[in-house]
Design an enzyme around this catalytic site. Sequence first.
Site, mmCIF file in Angstrom:
data_model
loop_
_atom_site.group_PDB
_atom_site.id
_atom_site.type_symbol
_atom_site.label_atom_id
_atom_site.label_comp_id
_atom_site.label_asym_id
_atom_site.label_seq_id
_atom_site.Cartn_x
_atom_site.Cartn_y
_atom_site.Cartn_z
ATOM 1 N N ARG A 29 19.259 -18.190 20.285
ATOM 2 C CA ARG A 29 19.817 -18.371 18.983
ATOM 3 C C ARG A 29 19.149 -19.576 18.123
ATOM 4 O O ARG A 29 20.177 -20.095 17.346
ATOM 5 C CB ARG A 29 21.287 -18.794 19.417
ATOM 6 C CG ARG A 29 22.195 -17.616 20.160
ATOM 7 C CD ARG A 29 23.514 -18.025 20.357
ATOM 8 N NE ARG A 29 24.206 -16.621 20.942
ATOM 9 C CZ ARG A 29 24.468 -16.496 22.097
ATOM 10 N NH1 ARG A 29 24.219 -17.620 22.892
ATOM 11 N NH2 ARG A 29 25.121 -15.519 22.562
ATOM 12 N N LYS A 75 12.779 -16.921 4.271
ATOM 13 C CA LYS A 75 13.170 -15.343 4.372
ATOM 14 C C LYS A 75 12.453 -14.757 5.642
ATOM 15 O O LYS A 75 11.218 -14.925 5.548
ATOM 16 C CB LYS A 75 12.964 -14.737 3.115
ATOM 17 C CG LYS A 75 14.075 -14.841 2.194
ATOM 18 C CD LYS A 75 13.560 -13.908 1.019
ATOM 19 C CE LYS A 75 14.760 -13.803 -0.267
ATOM 20 N NZ LYS A 75 14.462 -12.909 -1.244
ATOM 21 N N GLU A 120 20.168 -17.056 -1.803
ATOM 22 C CA GLU A 120 19.997 -16.015 -2.583
ATOM 23 C C GLU A 120 21.194 -15.560 -2.995
ATOM 24 O O GLU A 120 21.416 -14.126 -3.105
ATOM 25 C CB GLU A 120 19.189 -14.915 -2.332
ATOM 26 C CG GLU A 120 18.309 -13.808 -3.361
ATOM 27 C CD GLU A 120 17.415 -12.888 -2.744
ATOM 28 O OE1 GLU A 120 17.684 -11.563 -2.707
ATOM 29 O OE2 GLU A 120 16.415 -13.391 -2.517
ATOM 30 N N HIS A 174 1.617 -5.287 -0.482
ATOM 31 C CA HIS A 174 2.916 -5.403 -0.867
ATOM 32 C C HIS A 174 2.695 -5.875 -2.561
ATOM 33 O O HIS A 174 3.449 -5.473 -3.302
ATOM 34 C CB HIS A 174 3.568 -6.813 -0.362
ATOM 35 C CG HIS A 174 4.895 -7.284 -0.806
ATOM 36 N ND1 HIS A 174 5.869 -6.664 -1.047
ATOM 37 C CD2 HIS A 174 5.026 -8.544 -1.578
ATOM 38 C CE1 HIS A 174 6.700 -7.261 -1.557
ATOM 39 N NE2 HIS A 174 6.392 -8.576 -1.708
#
Length: 445
Positions: free
Chosen positions: A202, A224, A318, A346
């Site tokens: 966790r 992110k 975000e 990408h």
Amino acid sequence: MACTTNTFSLSLSSKLNTNFSSDSNPKLNKHLFVTLRASGSGELNLGRLVLSRPGQLSRRVCANATQVMDQSVGEKSSAAPTIVDVDLGNRSYPIYIGSGLLDQHELLQKHVHGKKILVVTNTTIAPLYLDKVVDALTRGNPNVSVENVILPEGEKYKNMETLMKVFDKAIESRLDRRCTFVALGGGVIGDMCGFAAASFLRGVNFIQIPTTVMAQVDSSVGGKTGINHPLGKNLIGAFYQPQCVLVDTDTLDTLPDRELASGLAEVIKYGLIRDAEFFEWQEKNMEKLMARDPDALAYAIKRSCENKAEVVSLDEKESGLRATLNLGHTFGHAIETGLGYGEWLHGEAVAAGTVMAVDMSYRLGWIDSSIVKRVNDILVRAKLPTAPPETLTMEMFKSVMAVDKKVADGLLRLILLKGPLGNCVFTGEYDRKALDDTLAAFCKS
């Protein structure tokens, strides 16, 4: 149809910063003080945001991002790293930027918690830098043990099956909650290692050591993390911040040319959405960036990180503002998903997606034709694609874009340019015909 995002209006005032140390640029730098006010319409309008804090040393750049746009490329840099702070209260962390930082073992060691470390890397980077990183983590620190897991390279492996290899190694090594995960590699490794750190027991500490331009200027900063799903890119993940990001620019010496160009797509993005002066600097220095001029690259990385840190400090999860960092990404992610992960890098997909977003902005009457031309020109100079593959259809774009993370209540919200260079909006309020016309212009069917 109303968009769920509020409009933020900007109130700007300027103040001269006269706090200098002996090695700072002797010219005055202006800071912009920003007030954000919410209103009820459906778009987020973002110009250049700079948060000012007095008294910062010249070698330490916080999210106020002191501008040094008049810095001449070729200036000698200090052995001490430039530090850009990501200001998130008690979860703030530094980005160290400089040459030879992997030889400065104290930078990494002070961010390691506990006595066990797991380095996550890939088959390309491991032979180049794994031993160096292990040495940096253990030199003069014999009580620390370091394990590693070496993953296959490439976007097509950014999935649950590969992620499980990280968990397998962590569990087999009996790592505990005081362990530290270290991401050594590009964006794929950083995203997966971060997601593993967010999930294992966790949540355990982790450190980012990005080795590509893409990761150094964008994906390693801001927390992110995640993996891809066959139906869409980065749909499974978490926001989870590292203890630090260490950008050793020497790792770019082994970066393939195609990967270098891919990373520059994100550098160009910052100039387009919020930093017109940085974009103008890029136009003057693109050939130096492509030639790997060390000072040009170091400056581009630093300025990009400053931009990213400012936005993340204001909008970590975000909710609106941070979405503007995704210029070209909605179209670009559709290209990556439609082609198959890894077929295009990408940054290549983002470059083509940026051209499509700019085309749509022009069709809406939000920008003039000179911006369209400048975007196309700089991407060509960076050896990046300016159109999607011919095999992608309008229906394929629409199908993939319908599950994009920026969809809210069934409404596709996009980041588009609006106004002078360096300004953009995040909005769901646009003429749908403009989107259809853009897709028709770039797709055969």
